[in-house]
Design an enzyme around this catalytic site. Structure first.
Site, PDB file in Angstrom:
ATOM      1  N   LYS A   1       0.846  -1.185   0.000  1.00 43.69           N
ATOM      2  CA  LYS A   1       0.000   0.000   0.000  1.00 43.69           C
ATOM      3  C   LYS A   1       0.888   1.245   0.000  1.00 43.69           C
ATOM      4  CE  LYS A   1      -3.442   2.032   3.138  1.00 43.69           C
ATOM      5  NZ  LYS A   1      -2.599   3.079   3.711  1.00 43.69           N
TER       6      LYS A   1
ATOM      7  N   LYS B   1       7.489   0.504   1.052  1.00 48.48           N
ATOM      8  CA  LYS B   1       8.022  -0.495   0.111  1.00 48.48           C
ATOM      9  C   LYS B   1       9.236  -0.003  -0.642  1.00 48.48           C
ATOM     10  CE  LYS B   1       4.726   0.571  -3.317  1.00 48.48           C
ATOM     11  NZ  LYS B   1       4.263   1.659  -2.424  1.00 48.48           N
TER      12      LYS B   1
ATOM     13  N   LYS C   1       5.064   8.520  -9.119  1.00 53.13           N
ATOM     14  CA  LYS C   1       5.836   9.517  -8.356  1.00 53.13           C
ATOM     15  C   LYS C   1       7.310   9.499  -8.747  1.00 53.13           C
ATOM     16  CE  LYS C   1       5.013   8.544  -3.954  1.00 53.13           C
ATOM     17  NZ  LYS C   1       4.276   7.278  -4.028  1.00 53.13           N
TER      18      LYS C   1
ATOM     19  N   ASP D   1      -2.141  -1.227  -4.096  1.00 50.87           N
ATOM     20  CA  ASP D   1      -3.153  -2.197  -4.462  1.00 50.87           C
ATOM     21  C   ASP D   1      -2.969  -2.629  -5.903  1.00 50.87           C
ATOM     22  OD1 ASP D   1      -5.195  -2.826  -2.633  1.00 50.87           O
ATOM     23  OD2 ASP D   1      -5.817  -0.735  -2.626  1.00 50.87           O
TER      24      ASP D   1
END
Lengths: 487, 293
Positions: free
Chosen positions: B12, B17, B43, B128
């Site tokens: 998420k 991550k 991003k 997701d």
């Protein structure tokens, strides 16, 4: 139960949602009438289907011939390929109106892979400014597409932002292809844009002006016949939107009444024009065939409080054409005919054929919903329990049906008639700009055309002798509606 | 040369991550592997801590500029790690999912991975599995193993559960399988137990628990991974352990995602327990069943 949808939403709901339109049915006419009356008609589909139209095409077909407009297709370039076809209608339409033929004007934003990822709104803005500069049009229509819809392009916002920078009035048209399987939904997207961005509050009402909403596929000859009838009532016909000017659309709220040459086409527009600008409307039937033309005129007479004048015209006209119709009938009586057409025409043409004494053995309508359900039921009373297919152009079903029904003559659009011709059946196209169908003169004119087709069948017969089989023989052993499935 | 290992790390947004991925890349590079890290997030900041916070031109920027020359999209970062950013649209326009598909296709078509021939390729993928585009690395022929980074936050586990659904969808057609769960920001026993329970219920395994640490934040603000900025810290050791397990692990699972109702009721039980523990820890309050400090 079909849900009632308020007309004035930002994006028009699809015809499936708004009218419960279906695109797949096969059986006998009485069964369809019965199912519809009991509201038991299921939204069937096909487990196998051939290529059909995209609603974007019908949206463009509605607006691309406006004389002082430019179309911008916000899509990959392939989505505007059908405009070349629309342009053929466009050029011919100009000639029939006594004008020098000119090309329809369109631009594509040519959305590429990178635009799909990063968004194409800047490109659209540039295209609008370029169209305004290059052509100085009065209006610019921006058509959406599947790609624009999937990536969520906000074309309304782009239009709002760019409007102060251009002279033309810019109109967004929402017609993302994937939203509807009923191509007629595309008409609604176009008319919604016209009503929301072009039509203005009337400064004065004109008692002599009547809007006549007419699709591109009903030709100028039909308009002339309709104009003749309306002139008898002292009414001036404002034919919109095809081949009209931007101003003719802008001023349509000045009219005393709106009527239609195709209820399927005009359905949403006339309702919304009444809702927003209080212009009453009539759109019961296409004025094709004697009875339907009577009805079409009576509706106008009732709405304008001029019943007696209309009755007088009907008597006059009938007296004039009925002897000619009787002559034609002698040659056409009992001939078995199969008709394929859009849903409104699929009611109109059979009525005309019944006037001429032909026996209707089958009808294919491109879709079916409440716009025609009552009239369809009446057609069964007049023409019996004929074979009925609801299909958004499925030649594989049609060839199988014709192989069983074996009509003396087949009537359909160009793209379908070609299959019937290959099967050897005499054919007459129901869409050809050089023939007249509408009004009282239409019955006589089309009757003569049918006699031509029936007395000269050699070409199609010869064609069938030499054409290779369209489908495998095994297909003709199967039921034509084998691939219909329930919901 | 041994077979190239290609893995994808999902989680998420904001769960850590990219932090985990970058530290993992460095740990693998320290072990002598040639590593390529591909950020799959619009991003475009997955690999920033490998290059002192500097941004690099992305695959999709290159495509947008009309160039098909991808020679300038691979940038070397700390310890020679090959950094690539897929890139994507500005917020609010276009389609980021399509961007991931196009970027990965382009990398393959242009033979970029082949050209640099890394031993390990790590895809760092946003959140997701929200659409087909973000599932791209799961599909056949891209990554072979997927790791889910999650905290004990319920929504983070919810995202992991969705990821599992995506993996199941492609599992029978040669898609990637799950390598395991990486628990992130885990400081309490109950948090560990919750993630453990989740992995048990979904038929998976937890590879490592990474604690929350100020060291990580400090190094990131300096534009560095923990392994670069604080190589001798306890946190760095955790990442090294994780890297070792991942490179050595051959275990792969077809996860058994929970259905939404099951997940909610399971989550609600655990959140009550975590809240109870928090009360004890911060306020010294014990419930009638005892326990606590």
């Amino acid at each position: 139960m079909v849900k009632k949808v308020k007309l004035s939403e930002k994006i028009v709901p699809t015809r499936e949602d708004r009218l419960g339109t279906i695109i797949a049915y096969g059986g006998r006419a009485n069964e369809l009438v019965d199912l519809a009356a009991r509201r038991c008609l299921k939204a069937q589909d096909r487990s196998f289907t051939q290529t059909t139209f995209c609603q974007e095409w019908l949206a463009m077909f509605t607006l691309a011939t406006i004389t002082d407009a430019v179309s911008i297709v916000h899509a990959p370039v392939g989505c505007s390929s059908s405009l070349s076809c629309i342009n053929i209608f466009n050029r011919l339409g100009h000639i029939l109106r006594g004008r020098v033929p000119s090309n329809a004007r369109w631009l594509s934003t040519n959305l590429l892979e990178a635009d799909t990822i990063h968004g194409g709104e800047e490109k659209l803005k540039k295209a609008i400014i370029e169209a305004d500069k290059r052509y100085q049009p009065k209006s610019i229509f921006v058509f959406t597409s599947c790609v624009a819809g999937i990536i969520g392009e906000d074309i309304d916002a782009v239009v709002e932002k760019v409007q102060p920078e251009v002279t033309a009035l810019v109109v967004p048209v929402h017609c993302d292809g994937f939203r509807s399987k009923v191509w007629a939904s595309g008409y609604d997207g176009s008319f919604h844009g016209v009503l929301s961005y072009l039509v203005k509050e009337p400064t004065a009402k004109r008692d002599d002006l009547i809007n006549v909403v007419n699709p591109l596929t009903v030709g100028r000859l039909d308009e002339v016949e309709i104009e003749r009838l309306l002139n008898k009532l002292g009414l001036k016909a404002n034919f919109i939107p095809c081949f009209a000017s931007t101003d003719a659309l802008r001023n349509s709220a000045e009219a005393v009444l709106t009527t239609s040459l195709c209820p399927t086409y005009s359905e949403y527009f006339v309702k919304l024009l009444q809702e927003r600008f209080q212009v009453p409307y009539t759109q019961e039937v296409m004025p094709i065939g004697l009875d339907n033309t009577d009805l079409w005129l009576r509706e106008i007479g009732n709405r304008l409080g001029r019943k007696e004048e209309v009755e007088k015209i009907i008597v006059e006209e009938r007296k004039r054409v009925e002897p000619k119709v009787a002559e034609l009938k002698k040659k056409l009586k009992g001939k078995k005919v199969f008709v394929s057409a859009g849903q409104s025409r699929a009611i109109g043409i059979p009525n005309l054929l019944a006037d001429l004494g032909l026996e209707l053995i089958g009808v294919t309508a491109f879709h079916y919903d409440e716009v025609i359900s009552d009239r369809f039921a009446e057609l069964t009373k007049r023409c019996g329990n004929f074979c009925t297919s609801i299909a958004n152009v499925q030649p594989f079903e049609q060839t199988n049906i014709l192989n069983r029904e074996k009509p003396d003559i087949y009537l359909g659009h160009l793209g379908e008639s070609v299959w019937a011709a290959k099967q050897g059946f005499p054919t007459a196209m129901i869409l050809i700009y050089l023939c007249l169908y509408a009004g009282y003169n239409g019955v006589v004119s089309f009757g003569s055309r049918l006699i031509n087709a029936l007395t000269n069948p050699a070409f199609n017969k010869r064609l069938a002798d030499h054409a290779s089989s369209i489908y495998r023989d095994t297909w003709y052993g199967e039921q034509p509606f084998k691939y219909l499935k329930g919901d | 040369m041994t077979k190239r290992k290609e893995i994808a790390i999902y989680g998420k947004g904001g769960i850590g991550k990219s932090t985990t991925t970058s530290n993992l890349s460095v740990a693998l590079a320290e072990m002598g592997y040639k590593v390529m890290q591909i950020g799959c997030d619009p991003k475009s900041d997955s690999t920033n801590t490998l290059r002192r916070g500097r941004f690099i031109p992305t695959v999709l920027d290159t495509l947008r500029s009309g160039s098909s020359d991808l020679s300038k999209i691979v940038h070397e970062g700390y310890k020679g790690i090959l950094c690539v950013e897929a890139g994507g649209p500005e917020p609010g326009v276009g389609c980021a999912g399509r961007g991931i598909i196009t970027a990965i296709e382009l990398l393959n078509q242009k033979g970029i991975i082949e050209e640099y021939s890394p031993d390990v390729v790590i895809y760092d993928v946003l959140g997701d599995v929200v659409c087909g585009g973000f599932a791209m690395p799961i599909r056949q022929g891209v990554a072979e193993q997927i790791y889910a980074v999650t905290s004990s936050d319920f929504m983070s586990l919810y995202a992991a559960n969705n990821l599992f659904k995506g993996i199941v969808k492609y599992a029978n057609s040669g898609g990637a399988l799950l390598g395991g769960i990486i628990g992130n920001s885990i400081n309490k026993t109950a948090q560990q137990e919750m993630i453990n329970d989740f992995s048990r219920k979904t038929g998976t395994q937890v590879v490592e628990y990474v604690p929350r640490s100020q060291t990580v934040t400090k190094c990131e603000l300096d534009g560095m991974t923990t392994l670069e900025g604080s190589p001798k810290s306890k946190q760095a050791a955790v990442y090294r352990s994780l890297a070792k397990k991942i490179i050595e692990s051959g275990n792969s699972f077809v996860p058994k995602p929970l259905d939404p109702e099951e997940l909610w009721s399971w989550g609600s039980t655990w959140v009550s327990r975590l809240l109870g523990e928090q009360k004890v820890a911060y306020e010294g309050i014990q419930d009638s069943k005892g326990g606590g400090i």
